[in-house]
Design a protein around this motif. Structure first.
Motif, PDB file in Angstrom:
ATOM      1  N   ALA A  20      20.965  19.350  30.594  1.00 41.46           N
ATOM      2  CA  ALA A  20      20.634  19.919  29.391  1.00 41.46           C
ATOM      3  C   ALA A  20      18.653  19.729  29.665  1.00 41.46           C
ATOM      4  O   ALA A  20      19.261  18.061  30.468  1.00 41.46           O
ATOM      5  N   ALA A  21      18.365  19.671  28.455  1.00 39.30           N
ATOM      6  CA  ALA A  21      17.220  19.274  29.161  1.00 39.30           C
ATOM      7  C   ALA A  21      16.546  18.170  28.268  1.00 39.30           C
ATOM      8  O   ALA A  21      15.264  18.009  27.806  1.00 39.30           O
ATOM      9  N   GLN A  22      18.093  17.166  27.162  1.00 38.25           N
ATOM     10  CA  GLN A  22      17.171  16.370  26.441  1.00 38.25           C
ATOM     11  C   GLN A  22      18.447  15.689  26.761  1.00 38.25           C
ATOM     12  O   GLN A  22      19.442  15.900  26.948  1.00 38.25           O
ATOM     13  N   THR A  23      18.640  14.715  25.812  1.00 36.22           N
ATOM     14  CA  THR A  23      19.419  13.652  26.034  1.00 36.22           C
ATOM     15  C   THR A  23      19.942  12.994  24.652  1.00 36.22           C
ATOM     16  O   THR A  23      19.386  13.737  23.696  1.00 36.22           O
ATOM     17  N   VAL A  24      21.166  12.148  24.785  1.00 34.03           N
ATOM     18  CA  VAL A  24      21.237  11.365  23.219  1.00 34.03           C
ATOM     19  C   VAL A  24      21.970  10.450  23.258  1.00 34.03           C
ATOM     20  O   VAL A  24      22.473  10.339  24.626  1.00 34.03           O
ATOM     21  N   GLY A  25      21.913   9.511  22.699  1.00 33.94           N
ATOM     22  CA  GLY A  25      22.032   7.855  22.734  1.00 33.94           C
ATOM     23  C   GLY A  25      23.046   7.743  22.449  1.00 33.94           C
ATOM     24  O   GLY A  25      24.153   8.678  21.125  1.00 33.94           O
ATOM     25  N   PHE A  26      23.917   6.767  22.377  1.00 37.80           N
ATOM     26  CA  PHE A  26      25.336   5.987  22.369  1.00 37.80           C
ATOM     27  C   PHE A  26      25.827   6.674  20.491  1.00 37.80           C
ATOM     28  O   PHE A  26      26.406   7.072  20.341  1.00 37.80           O
ATOM     29  N   ALA A  27      24.670   6.359  19.812  1.00 37.00           N
ATOM     30  CA  ALA A  27      24.950   5.971  18.246  1.00 37.00           C
ATOM     31  C   ALA A  27      25.438   8.322  17.765  1.00 37.00           C
ATOM     32  O   ALA A  27      26.036   8.117  17.346  1.00 37.00           O
ATOM     33  N   GLU A  28      23.936   8.519  18.391  1.00 35.61           N
ATOM     34  CA  GLU A  28      23.685   9.438  17.913  1.00 35.61           C
ATOM     35  C   GLU A  28      25.330  10.497  18.795  1.00 35.61           C
ATOM     36  O   GLU A  28      26.113  11.536  18.017  1.00 35.61           O
ATOM     37  N   ALA A  29      25.899  10.123  20.205  1.00 34.56           N
ATOM     38  CA  ALA A  29      26.764  10.564  20.250  1.00 34.56           C
ATOM     39  C   ALA A  29      28.385  10.521  19.637  1.00 34.56           C
ATOM     40  O   ALA A  29      29.349  11.093  19.334  1.00 34.56           O
ATOM     41  N   ILE A  30      28.282   9.086  19.221  1.00 38.29           N
ATOM     42  CA  ILE A  30      29.747   8.920  17.750  1.00 38.29           C
ATOM     43  C   ILE A  30      29.526   9.564  17.002  1.00 38.29           C
ATOM     44  O   ILE A  30      30.700  10.218  16.634  1.00 38.29           O
ATOM     45  N   LYS A  31      28.392   9.944  16.747  1.00 37.22           N
ATOM     46  CA  LYS A  31      28.557  10.702  15.492  1.00 37.22           C
ATOM     47  C   LYS A  31      28.397  11.990  15.434  1.00 37.22           C
ATOM     48  O   LYS A  31      29.738  12.538  14.378  1.00 37.22           O
ATOM     49  N   ILE A  32      28.360  12.422  16.974  1.00 34.30           N
ATOM     50  CA  ILE A  32      28.936  14.163  16.640  1.00 34.30           C
ATOM     51  C   ILE A  32      30.537  14.227  17.343  1.00 34.30           C
ATOM     52  O   ILE A  32      31.045  15.217  16.766  1.00 34.30           O
TER      53      ILE A  32
END
Length: 138
Positions: A20-32
């Motif tokens: 993907a052309a973007q990234t997420v942090g661990f906090a965002e990943a947990i939320k998703i």
């Protein structure tokens, strides 16, 4: 809670997905993943332990039963986390010239050079700024 986060991160890192052309942090990943997989974890992995990626293994073993949304989000989030980790590894090299040019005399280590580059954002090259963004440093 800390164990759950590590278990979910291990799940993310073991799953595969498209780049993907973007990234997420661990906090965002947990939320998703909490939103997407919470019901599946409760339904299929209630007895799974948090140790040794028990929840991640349980979700993988029950992949056919787990909701499509959970499986899809696990793959996407894993890809985005991998992209972030790769960007974090690559950013120092990509930003070397900008750091030499803009951060002369700045002591290395403890994020001093990064802080300098963040402060000098307007003078930093596009590739370095993109690397900093993808690494999640801004």
């Amino acid at each position: 809670m800390k164990r759950l986060i590590f278990a979910l991160m291990a799940t993310l890192l073991l799953a595969s997905g498209p780049a993907a052309a973007q990234t997420v942090g661990f906090a965002e990943a947990i939320k998703i993943l909490s939103a997407s997989c919470g019901a599946d974890i409760e339904k299929y992995c209630k007895s799974a332990t948090l140790a040794n990626n028990g929840i991640g293994q349980c979700l993988a073993q029950n992949e056919a039963k787990v909701s499509q949304k959970c499986n899809a989000d696990r793959a996407v989030v894993a890809s985005l986390i991998q992209e972030r980790l790769a960007a974090q590894a690559a950013a120092p090299k990509i930003c070397t010239n900008d750091a030499r040019r803009l951060c002369k005399g700045v002591k290395e280590g403890a994020g001093h050079v990064l802080r300098c580059l963040l402060k000098a954002q307007r003078s930093v090259g596009e590739k370095c700024n993109t690397a900093i963004d993808l690494a999640g440093y801004r």
